[in-house]
Design a protein around this motif. Structure first.
Motif, short mmCIF file in Angstrom:
data_model
loop_
_atom_site.label_atom_id
_atom_site.label_comp_id
_atom_site.label_asym_id
_atom_site.label_seq_id
_atom_site.Cartn_x
_atom_site.Cartn_y
_atom_site.Cartn_z
N UNK A 183 11.91 2.92 5.26
CA UNK A 183 12.78 1.87 5.81
C UNK A 183 12.02 0.97 6.79
N UNK A 184 11.12 1.55 7.60
CA UNK A 184 10.38 0.74 8.57
C UNK A 184 9.50 -0.29 7.87
N UNK A 185 8.88 0.13 6.78
CA UNK A 185 8.04 -0.79 6.01
C UNK A 185 8.89 -1.91 5.42
N UNK A 186 10.03 -1.56 4.85
CA UNK A 186 10.93 -2.56 4.29
C UNK A 186 11.40 -3.54 5.35
N UNK A 187 11.72 -3.02 6.53
CA UNK A 187 12.18 -3.88 7.62
C UNK A 187 11.09 -4.86 8.06
N UNK A 188 9.83 -4.38 8.10
CA UNK A 188 8.73 -5.27 8.51
C UNK A 188 8.55 -6.40 7.50
N UNK A 189 8.70 -6.07 6.22
CA UNK A 189 8.58 -7.09 5.18
C UNK A 189 9.75 -8.08 5.24
N UNK A 190 10.94 -7.57 5.49
CA UNK A 190 12.12 -8.43 5.56
C UNK A 190 12.03 -9.41 6.73
N UNK A 191 11.41 -8.98 7.83
CA UNK A 191 11.26 -9.87 8.98
C UNK A 191 10.34 -11.05 8.67
N UNK A 192 9.49 -10.88 7.66
CA UNK A 192 8.61 -11.97 7.23
C UNK A 192 9.27 -12.81 6.13
N UNK A 193 10.54 -12.50 5.84
CA UNK A 193 11.29 -13.19 4.77
C UNK A 193 10.61 -13.03 3.41
N UNK A 194 10.01 -11.88 3.21
CA UNK A 194 9.32 -11.59 1.95
C UNK A 194 10.31 -11.13 0.89
N UNK A 195 10.16 -11.66 -0.32
CA UNK A 195 10.96 -11.18 -1.45
C UNK A 195 10.37 -9.86 -1.91
N UNK A 196 11.19 -8.83 -2.01
CA UNK A 196 10.70 -7.49 -2.35
C UNK A 196 11.19 -7.10 -3.75
N UNK A 197 10.22 -6.71 -4.60
CA UNK A 197 10.54 -6.16 -5.91
C UNK A 197 10.04 -4.73 -5.96
N UNK A 234 0.82 -1.22 0.00
CA UNK A 234 0.00 0.00 0.00
C UNK A 234 0.85 1.27 0.00
N UNK A 235 0.32 2.27 -0.69
CA UNK A 235 0.86 3.63 -0.67
C UNK A 235 2.36 3.69 -0.91
N UNK A 236 2.82 2.89 -1.90
CA UNK A 236 4.20 2.96 -2.36
C UNK A 236 5.23 2.66 -1.27
N UNK A 237 4.79 1.91 -0.25
CA UNK A 237 5.71 1.57 0.84
C UNK A 237 5.81 2.64 1.91
N UNK A 238 4.80 3.50 1.99
CA UNK A 238 4.80 4.57 2.98
C UNK A 238 4.77 4.02 4.41
N UNK A 239 5.27 4.81 5.36
CA UNK A 239 5.26 4.40 6.77
C UNK A 239 3.87 4.49 7.38
N UNK A 240 2.93 5.15 6.69
CA UNK A 240 1.56 5.26 7.20
C UNK A 240 0.70 4.05 6.85
N UNK A 241 1.29 3.10 6.15
CA UNK A 241 0.58 1.88 5.75
C UNK A 241 1.41 0.66 6.15
N UNK A 242 0.90 -0.53 5.80
CA UNK A 242 1.63 -1.78 6.05
C UNK A 242 1.97 -1.95 7.53
#
Length: 289
Positions: free
Chosen positions: A253-267, A217-225
């Motif tokens: 960065x916080x959004x990216x970190x939350x996704x990485x903790x789930x071992x999600x592949x990010x494109x 959501x919202x281009x990876x904004x910190x106000x979402x996810x």
């Protein structure tokens, strides 16, 4: 043979080779696309800079979610035509921000449209007005996006909307139409620009939010996810649509970190440009650009 004649002959040969190479590449690309569409679902996360646009192709049906920015509209039209799009069976304008509907009037003018969905939210912007005029010129009416609305994408495919869950919001992003699409055993969640408030409303409805692929959501904004929302989705793959060196610092960065903790592949479209995923109903793979 004179030097001048020889140079002329060489130039003709080089030109012919170039034309043959271009035709071969185009032919191979067409064959590749045709094979990809057969008994598969192909999802194009189209690079539209700092905006959102996704094309979904399954069972000979085409669904377009958003249309990117005004600046990217010609690029979008070329991409759709390159992929042999004549008719868009469904269009969803998730919410009326310029980075999501900037190219919508051009899309409506250039292609046959089946059904058009949008939330009950209006703005006074030029792109919104242009979109309304384009719809009127084709005698198309807006169908209101609402939870549990289903779209017919053919056999082995389901598509239903999860939001918006209220009729008024202070933040236009929360009007976003989120939807879940399944093809056989592959699942995708598209979230527009929903922020934490809309995420909480979706969570409260106890939907099955688990998805193999999440359009963040919202281009990876910190106000979402939010952490709670991502935990319910638990995506294997996350797609972030954003522009290179954008002014908003997306993705956060916080959004990216939350996704990485789930071992999600990010494109990310700012890194990989247009991202194309193909599913045979069980496995999802990324096509090479």
């Amino acid at each position: 043979m004179s030097r001048k004649t020889w140079l002329k002959y060489a130039l003709i040969c080089v030109s012919l080779i170039f034309i043959i190479v271009c035709i071969t590449i185009s032919y191979k690309s067409t064959i590749k696309t045709s094979l990809a569409l057969e008994n598969n679902m192909v999802t194009h996360f189209i690079d539209v800079g700092q905006g959102d646009c996704t094309l979904i192709q399954v069972n000979n049906k085409n669904l377009l979610i958003d249309s990117g920015t005004s600046d990217s509209k010609q690029k979008l039209i070329r991409y759709l035509k390159k992929n042999n799009i004549i008719k868009l069976d469904y269009i969803i304008a998730t919410h009326p921000h310029e980075d999501h509907i900037g190219g919508m009037a051009s899309v409506i003018k250039n292609f046959e449209i089946g059904e058009f969905y949008a939330p009950k939210a209006i703005t006074s912007t030029g792109v919104f007005t242009d979109m309304i005029h384009a719809l009127r010129d084709k005698n198309l009416k807006i169908k209101i996006a609402a939870p549990n609305t289903s779209l017919n994408l053919g056999p082995n495919a389901t598509c239903f909307m999860l939001s918006p869950n209220k009729t008024t919001y202070d933040n236009l992003n929360n009007y976003s139409c989120a939807l879940k699409i399944s093809y056989k055993n592959s699942t995708y969640l598209f979230t527009g620009d929903i922020e934490t408030q809309a995420e909480q409303e979706i969570l409260a409805n106890n939907y099955d939010l688990s998805a193999d692929v999440l359009k963040v959501a919202h281009h990876g904004s910190k106000t979402s996810s939010s952490k709670e929302f991502l935990a319910k989705v638990y995506p294997k793959i996350a797609i972030i649509s954003c522009g290179i060196d954008n002014d908003y610092g997306h993705p956060n960065k916080e959004t990216l970190d939350r996704l990485k903790k789930l071992n999600t592949i990010i494109y990310r479209t700012d890194i990989s440009k247009t991202i194309v995923l193909i599913s045979d109903g069980s496995k999802i793979k990324k096509l090479d650009n």
